[in-house]
Enzyme design. Structure first.
Site, PDB file in Angstrom:
ATOM      1  N   HIS A 265       0.833  -1.207   0.000  1.00 48.79           N
ATOM      2  CA  HIS A 265       0.000   0.000   0.000  1.00 48.79           C
ATOM      3  C   HIS A 265       0.875   1.267   0.000  1.00 48.79           C
ATOM      4  CE1 HIS A 265      -3.667   2.332   1.135  1.00 48.79           C
ATOM      5  NE2 HIS A 265      -2.780   3.116   1.722  1.00 48.79           N
ATOM      6  N   GLU A 266       1.797   1.340   0.942  1.00 44.18           N
ATOM      7  CA  GLU A 266       2.649   2.538   1.042  1.00 44.18           C
ATOM      8  C   GLU A 266       3.560   2.654  -0.174  1.00 44.18           C
ATOM      9  OE1 GLU A 266       1.819   4.703   3.168  1.00 44.18           O
ATOM     10  OE2 GLU A 266       0.604   3.446   4.483  1.00 44.18           O
ATOM     11  N   HIS A 269       1.744   4.580  -2.737  1.00 44.17           N
ATOM     12  CA  HIS A 269       1.849   6.029  -2.494  1.00 44.17           C
ATOM     13  C   HIS A 269       3.219   6.526  -2.949  1.00 44.17           C
ATOM     14  CE1 HIS A 269      -1.871   6.713  -0.371  1.00 44.17           C
ATOM     15  NE2 HIS A 269      -1.607   5.846   0.594  1.00 44.17           N
TER      16      HIS A 269
HETATM   17 ZN    ZN Z   1      -3.036   5.221   2.051  1.00 45.98          ZN
END
Ligand code: ZN
Length: 502
Positions: A265-266, A269
């Site tokens: 997830h990170e 980003h």
């Molecule tokens: Zn997030």
């Protein structure tokens, strides 16, 4: 050089002072959460307060306002990109100058105190303890909405800070569509005879080995380790920008999926920030578009790609090599089902892909009605539990960690933030469908561990543009239409239909 170019260069260099100072605050925040000794808190608070004041001063300088006015009056010779940067700097300037200084200080004091009380109330599951502080936060947020200004609903002004142009009306419509599709699908999944064996993830997975695997995945999907790093913190996050992007995770040795999908997830980003255009560093065109767009990237990598079958056709053998004992007798299909296990649960941050939006919709509806005045603070536990029953079919056992007090957002008056998470899912669904049509043999490429075409596609369609276009404009350019929830709901029904043999 023409006059307008000179003025533009001056505006951008003024904005850069603000932007650079913000990134310095970011590094200090990272340090605070990753390596600072506990007694450093007081010293750090002073450092951050001075920097916050300085960067606010830089952004709200009268000269910035003058330059914006002059440029808007004579935009001759400026490129489309220059105009977009001026428009976005003006947006930041206006948002920052709308709140009076005394109001900002008062709000900040109330938030600091409320945050501490919330943490106590959450532990004791005592909503009454937090309620008077929440009343103040709601009142101040309504006041902030009045300072910002809005057309239809005060909540619009709050959403707009995180998702430019987002409104209560827009989200009500989007969420009604998602709710109508997801609640019946959830019920079907829960009645399916296919059941995940979740216990295979409760074995002992040493943290250092989890880290090793996480780093392998990160770099293989395209994270540049010369321009970023992975560390440990209590609350996972991503900070920094092009050239130096930091992500964090936390390891639970009896639940390796938490760190693993947290890292993916990170990384999503981080890839966005790593790929944003370097020509516009420290200007809006070198910044991510919005919270929702950011979440579309993290969720696409985490769920659409990372929890998909092709991904594990590639990575499962590597996972087994790192965890030979833990995976003994566990097939790739067992593993895939376990990481896609669906259940009715109380806690948003632990919710699965299928129920996640329902947790968000509940919060959105409550915030909308709280800021709109249809719901009062004292009604919250009742309204929360009723919606939990309506949407998820369960009633929390308490008002604390499993109920209305679970999230940090309200204690920091982050009203308007929650909808971004689900918006990210919807945007991801739409980008995903288009990408699948445009990259031939995409599943086979993922199965072979080849991610560069996916990353290139995202770079060209999303990352490189920074804040140049609005959300719908960017989506239309990338996918041929403005936001349409059917892409996302269709993706969910296809994916879970296959997994649970519906
Ligand atoms: Zn997030």
């Amino acid at each position: 050089m023409s006059d307008s170019h000179k003025l533009y260069d001056e505006l951008v260099s003024k904005y850069k002072e603000y932007s650079v100072l913000s990134t310095v605050q970011g590094v200090l925040h990272w340090d605070m959460q990753v390596i600072m000794p506990p007694e450093g808190a007081g010293r750090r608070a002073e450092q951050l307060a001075i920097l916050a004041g300085l960067s606010h001063e830089k952004l709200t300088a009268g000269r910035i306002g003058e330059l914006i006015d002059k440029l808007n009056n004579s935009p001759n010779g400026l490129s489309e990109a220059h105009r977009a940067n001026i428009r976005e700097i003006a947006r930041d300037y206006q948002l920052a100058t709308k709140l009076p200084k005394e109001f900002v200080e008062e709000f900040s004091r109330v938030k600091t105190l409320a945050h501490e009380i919330w943490a106590e109330a959450r532990t004791k599951a005592d909503f009454g303890h937090f309620a008077p502080h929440l009343e103040k936060l709601v009142a101040l947020s309504k006041q902030a909405a009045n300072y910002y200004g809005y057309k239809d609903h005060p909540y619009d002004a709050l959403i707009d800070q995180f998702e430019p142009g987002g409104t209560a009306k827009m989200f009500t419509k989007l969420f009604d569509e998602v709710k109508a599709a997801n609640i019946p699908l959830l019920n079907k999944i829960l009645h399916s005879s296919v059941k995940a064996n979740r216990s295979i993830l409760n074995r002992d997975y040493p943290a250092d080995l989890q880290k090793k695997f996480g780093e392998q995945v990160m770099t293989q999907v395209g994270f540049n380790t010369k321009a970023g790093r992975l560390d440990v913190s209590v609350h996972p996050f991503c900070s920094g920008g092009k050239g130096d992007i930091r992500i964090t995770t936390r390891y639970n040795e009896q639940a390796p999926q938490q760190a693993l999908f947290g890292v993916i997830h990170e990384t999503g980003h981080a890839l966005y920030e790593q790929e944003v255009s370097g020509d516009y560093l420290f200007t809006p065109l070198g910044e991510a578009l919005s919270m929702g767009m950011h979440e579309s990237q993290s969720r696409m990598w985490e769920n659409f790609i990372g929890r998909g079958k092709p991904f594990w056709k590639h990575f499962y053998a590597k996972w087994q090599a790192i965890f030979p004992q833990q995976t003994r007798g566990v097939s790739m299909e067992d593993f895939l089902l376990a990481i896609n296990h669906v259940e009715r649960s109380f806690v948003r941050v632990e919710a699965d892909e299928m129920t996640y939006d329902l947790h968000i919709i509940l919060r959105f509806e409550i915030e909308r009605d709280l800021i709109g005045g249809q719901v009062s603070v004292n009604d919250l536990p009742t309204v929360w539990n009723k919606k939990m029953q309506d949407y998820l079919g369960i009633t929390p056992p308490n008002n604390g960690k499993e109920g209305v007090l679970q999230d940090v957002h309200w204690s920091e008056a982050y009203f308007g933030y929650f909808p971004s998470y689900s918006l990210g899912n919807m945007i991801a669904g739409q980008l995903w469908n288009t990408m699948r049509n445009e990259i031939a043999g995409i599943d086979a490429k993922i199965e072979n561990g080849q991610f560069s075409e996916i990353l290139n596609w995202l770079r060209e369609k999303v990352h490189l543009h920074g804040r140049r276009f609005g959300r719908d404009e960017l989506l239309t350019k990338a996918t041929g239409s403005a936001l349409d929830t059917q892409h996302y709901t269709g993706y969910l029904s296809h994916k879970f239909g296959e997994l649970y043999q519906l």
